[in-house]
Design a protein around this motif. Sequence first.
Motif, PDB file in Angstrom:
ATOM      1  N   GLY A  37      51.400  62.934  -6.113  1.00 28.14           N
ATOM      2  CA  GLY A  37      52.735  63.175  -6.652  1.00 28.14           C
ATOM      3  C   GLY A  37      53.767  62.359  -5.294  1.00 28.14           C
ATOM      4  N   GLY A  38      53.099  62.398  -4.229  1.00 23.18           N
ATOM      5  CA  GLY A  38      53.759  61.623  -3.312  1.00 23.18           C
ATOM      6  C   GLY A  38      55.112  62.234  -3.027  1.00 23.18           C
ATOM      7  N   LYS A  39      56.241  61.552  -2.773  1.00 23.84           N
ATOM      8  CA  LYS A  39      57.440  61.923  -2.437  1.00 23.84           C
ATOM      9  C   LYS A  39      58.158  62.471  -3.569  1.00 23.84           C
ATOM     10  CE  LYS A  39      58.830  57.988  -0.712  1.00 23.84           C
ATOM     11  NZ  LYS A  39      57.793  56.887  -0.211  1.00 23.84           N
ATOM     12  N   ALA A  40      57.363  62.373  -4.812  1.00 17.37           N
ATOM     13  CA  ALA A  40      58.123  62.874  -5.930  1.00 17.37           C
ATOM     14  C   ALA A  40      57.636  64.510  -6.250  1.00 17.37           C
ATOM     15  CB  ALA A  40      57.551  62.138  -7.251  1.00 17.37           C
ATOM     16  N   ARG A  41      56.836  65.012  -5.631  1.00 15.80           N
ATOM     17  CA  ARG A  41      56.158  66.219  -5.742  1.00 15.80           C
ATOM     18  C   ARG A  41      57.315  67.155  -5.212  1.00 15.80           C
ATOM     19  NH1 ARG A  41      55.057  64.971  -0.749  1.00 15.80           N
ATOM     20  NH2 ARG A  41      54.436  66.580   0.695  1.00 15.80           N
ATOM     21  N   SER A  42      56.740  68.456  -5.929  1.00 14.03           N
ATOM     22  CA  SER A  42      57.502  69.568  -5.350  1.00 14.03           C
ATOM     23  C   SER A  42      56.223  70.333  -4.571  1.00 14.03           C
ATOM     24  CB  SER A  42      58.107  70.717  -6.450  1.00 14.03           C
ATOM     25  OG  SER A  42      57.001  71.069  -7.561  1.00 14.03           O
ATOM     26  N   MET A  43      56.639  71.182  -3.890  1.00 14.36           N
ATOM     27  CA  MET A  43      55.677  71.966  -2.979  1.00 14.36           C
ATOM     28  C   MET A  43      56.007  73.279  -2.860  1.00 14.36           C
ATOM     29  SD  MET A  43      56.776  69.841   0.570  1.00 14.36           S
ATOM     30  CE  MET A  43      57.513  68.602  -0.408  1.00 14.36           C
ATOM     31  N   ASP A  44      54.934  74.167  -2.424  1.00 16.34           N
ATOM     32  CA  ASP A  44      55.141  75.637  -2.142  1.00 16.34           C
ATOM     33  C   ASP A  44      55.772  75.878  -0.792  1.00 16.34           C
ATOM     34  OD1 ASP A  44      54.021  75.855  -4.671  1.00 16.34           O
ATOM     35  OD2 ASP A  44      51.975  76.492  -4.031  1.00 16.34           O
ATOM     36  N   VAL A  45      56.599  76.627  -0.615  1.00 10.75           N
ATOM     37  CA  VAL A  45      57.152  76.957   0.625  1.00 10.75           C
ATOM     38  C   VAL A  45      56.101  78.280   1.337  1.00 10.75           C
ATOM     39  CG1 VAL A  45      58.996  78.294   1.842  1.00 10.75           C
ATOM     40  CG2 VAL A  45      59.423  76.719  -0.055  1.00 10.75           C
ATOM     41  N   PRO A  46      55.359  77.899   2.243  1.00 10.93           N
ATOM     42  CA  PRO A  46      54.350  78.782   2.820  1.00 10.93           C
ATOM     43  C   PRO A  46      55.132  80.162   2.881  1.00 10.93           C
ATOM     44  CG  PRO A  46      54.326  76.609   4.008  1.00 10.93           C
ATOM     45  CD  PRO A  46      55.480  76.848   3.128  1.00 10.93           C
ATOM     46  N   GLY A  47      54.119  81.324   2.686  1.00  8.90           N
ATOM     47  CA  GLY A  47      54.659  82.528   2.826  1.00  8.90           C
ATOM     48  C   GLY A  47      55.789  83.225   2.170  1.00  8.90           C
ATOM     49  N   SER A  48      56.177  82.426   1.329  1.00 11.16           N
ATOM     50  CA  SER A  48      57.367  82.996   0.579  1.00 11.16           C
ATOM     51  C   SER A  48      57.208  83.757  -0.702  1.00 11.16           C
ATOM     52  CB  SER A  48      58.206  81.718   0.077  1.00 11.16           C
ATOM     53  OG  SER A  48      57.649  80.905  -0.908  1.00 11.16           O
ATOM     54  N   GLY A  85      65.003  65.884   2.300  1.00  9.75           N
ATOM     55  CA  GLY A  85      65.606  66.805   1.756  1.00  9.75           C
ATOM     56  C   GLY A  85      65.392  68.266   2.585  1.00  9.75           C
ATOM     57  N   ILE A  86      66.337  69.118   2.214  1.00 12.01           N
ATOM     58  CA  ILE A  86      66.173  70.409   2.784  1.00 12.01           C
ATOM     59  C   ILE A  86      66.562  71.196   1.584  1.00 12.01           C
ATOM     60  CG2 ILE A  86      68.500  70.227   3.756  1.00 12.01           C
ATOM     61  CD1 ILE A  86      67.400  72.367   6.014  1.00 12.01           C
ATOM     62  N   GLN A  87      65.890  72.495   1.435  1.00 20.61           N
ATOM     63  CA  GLN A  87      66.295  73.556   0.348  1.00 20.61           C
ATOM     64  C   GLN A  87      67.001  74.670   1.139  1.00 20.61           C
ATOM     65  OE1 GLN A  87      62.911  72.010  -0.281  1.00 20.61           O
ATOM     66  NE2 GLN A  87      64.602  70.265  -0.702  1.00 20.61           N
ATOM     67  N   PHE A  88      68.159  75.268   0.436  1.00 23.62           N
ATOM     68  CA  PHE A  88      68.579  76.408   0.846  1.00 23.62           C
ATOM     69  C   PHE A  88      68.349  77.460  -0.282  1.00 23.62           C
ATOM     70  CE2 PHE A  88      71.010  73.215   3.368  1.00 23.62           C
ATOM     71  CZ  PHE A  88      70.674  73.920   4.571  1.00 23.62           C
ATOM     72  N   TYR A  89      67.861  78.468  -0.150  1.00 24.14           N
ATOM     73  CA  TYR A  89      67.531  79.554  -1.003  1.00 24.14           C
ATOM     74  C   TYR A  89      68.426  80.668  -1.071  1.00 24.14           C
ATOM     75  CZ  TYR A  89      63.244  77.049  -1.153  1.00 24.14           C
ATOM     76  OH  TYR A  89      62.334  75.893  -1.363  1.00 24.14           O
ATOM     77  N   HIS A 141      69.469  83.363   1.946  1.00 22.95           N
ATOM     78  CA  HIS A 141      68.244  83.875   2.014  1.00 22.95           C
ATOM     79  C   HIS A 141      67.231  83.444   3.196  1.00 22.95           C
ATOM     80  CE1 HIS A 141      63.991  84.444   0.661  1.00 22.95           C
ATOM     81  NE2 HIS A 141      64.431  85.744   0.351  1.00 22.95           N
ATOM     82  N   SER A 142      67.010  81.854   2.889  1.00 27.40           N
ATOM     83  CA  SER A 142      66.042  81.092   3.818  1.00 27.40           C
ATOM     84  C   SER A 142      66.254  79.556   3.385  1.00 27.40           C
ATOM     85  CB  SER A 142      64.853  81.469   3.483  1.00 27.40           C
ATOM     86  OG  SER A 142      64.366  81.538   2.121  1.00 27.40           O
ATOM     87  N   TRP A 143      65.505  78.870   4.215  1.00 27.05           N
ATOM     88  CA  TRP A 143      65.691  77.419   3.846  1.00 27.05           C
ATOM     89  C   TRP A 143      64.197  76.629   4.264  1.00 27.05           C
ATOM     90  CZ3 TRP A 143      63.967  74.907   8.394  1.00 27.05           C
ATOM     91  CH2 TRP A 143      64.414  75.277   9.668  1.00 27.05           C
TER      92      TRP A 143
END
Length: 595
Positions: free
Chosen positions: A79-90, A374-378, A478-480
């Motif tokens: 998926g390269g740059k298009a993929r989504s990925m798991d946030v470790p330990g979340s 990108g950065i994600q805020f939960y 919550h987290s980022w």
Amino acid sequence: MDRTGTTSRRTFVAGAAAVGGATALGALPAGAAQAAPARPAADAPSVAVLGGGVAGLTAAHELAERGFKVTVYERRALGGKARSMDVPGSAKGNRKPLPGEHGFRFIPGIYHNLPDTMRRIPFPGNANGVWDNLIAPPEMMFARSGGREEMRMPIPWPGHQPPNLDLDDIRRMLTGLLETALNLPLHEIAYFVNRVLVFFTSCDERRNSTWEKTPWWEFVRAARMSKEYQRILAVGVTRNIVATKAEEASTRTVGTLGEAFVFNALGQGADGPPDRILNAPTNEAWIDPWVAHLRTLGVEFKMGWTVRDMKTAGGRISATVIEDPAGLRQSVVADHYVSAIPVEHARRTWNAEMRSLDPQLTRADKLETDWMTGIQFYLTERPKMVDGHVNLIDSPWSLTGIAQAGHWKGRDFPAVYGDGVAVECLSVDISEWDKPGILYGKTAKQCTREEVAKEVWAQLKAALNDTGKTVLKDSTLHSWFLDPGVDGLGTPNPTNEDELLIHPCGTLHNRPSAATKIPNFYLAGDYVAVDIDLATMEGANASARQAVNALLDRVGSDAARCTVKGLHKIPAIETLKRHDRTRWKLGLRNALDVG
């Protein structure tokens, strides 16, 4: 088939029929019943696809449908740059990890080739495959800082319901629109509209020469205009959309994209609305079903394999040198090779012999990349913000974002992801990494990862919380998660594994074609010359189709060629462009160009 790559037409016809004939080749309408896929014949020609991003997966898809034996070599993640990925330990309990990503997915209606591929990827319950997982946000917003009202705009499209507005929403919308418009003198608005029409009516020759050499800043005469004009119509357009500087960006690139979006908004030749996103994290809605489908077509995936070099013999590629997951280098031999690696990584694998065989490989060294990550805020509460994308025009780091979870209908976010506390994923793209922020006075590259998160959060609040509404609360953070491809932040040598191709003047003439002069070597990626002159998933998809077509032409195959659809053209505009072609040949300006 002899091992030099020469294959009979009959072999290819049989191979194509084996994977479903016309249906597999996309000849039947979307949703039609498809024959069960079959794996390629034992003596089918082999193709090594180097890279498993959108370009690599597209090439594998088209080749497998035509009976080729395909192996994809990917060093990191499909998926390269298009993929989504798991946030470790979340993850807690039976939930999935929180979904992270390189940046939010945006699949506008100007795309046609990528949606065609998506329609051909089966998805349970969807008549049109994963394409049915695309949804259209009903509105967008330009957020201003400094106490100025945002400009919130609906996106008219069949099936869209107008957002539920109260009197305060209407007041804010009108105030934002008038503030933005009235901050621009009328003569500046008129001048900008004229420049847009000049570009629209310019012939391709003028676009490819004069406007390719002209920076957007100069084309729209930004230096002569107000600060608001510069920020919104010069800097805002280029930095937030094509992630390049207005002073450097090619007018051809910026103008071509703008033209396509205007036509899309008018419903002209569009695949769908101007703004579309996926109804779930990218891998769930698209990438994982795609990989699963390719496996049914016989595609093999080699994960953790890194391309290091290519070997040549007799003017052809004889093998590719790949480092396996154990760190051992080995030669991989195939009949054909498709390089689908991002240009900044791919050109390291093009050795001197290859460059001597095809000078366009050397010209590609002049292509430039920049940071857009990108950065994600939960969040523990869903913010009351726009139901779609927001563009923070005044943010020093050129931020764009979207609260995603509200668009993932049918998915109870806290029940499915994370620890059950986070209810929203606010995904933000950072387009400017070299200007000081408002919190620390440092560039994003000079900040640590934690400082980047705090700075982006501060810039979001500066734009969204400045007119009396508290859209974002510190207590709900919550987290980022910041893309792990970025490393070394806050040190003298920050690095980014996933840079974005940018488009300064002259870029067009350094972009290689999918077909190289090496008979069994092809290029696929968003840096390859295609109709959409922009680093996009659509460009990656279209280039892969061109690479497959070049391969089919080289071997004399009778298999159906991949369709490659260009950007939409309007007959009335084309007539004016033909008139401009005459003026261009005579050395005259465009008829609308008043200077």
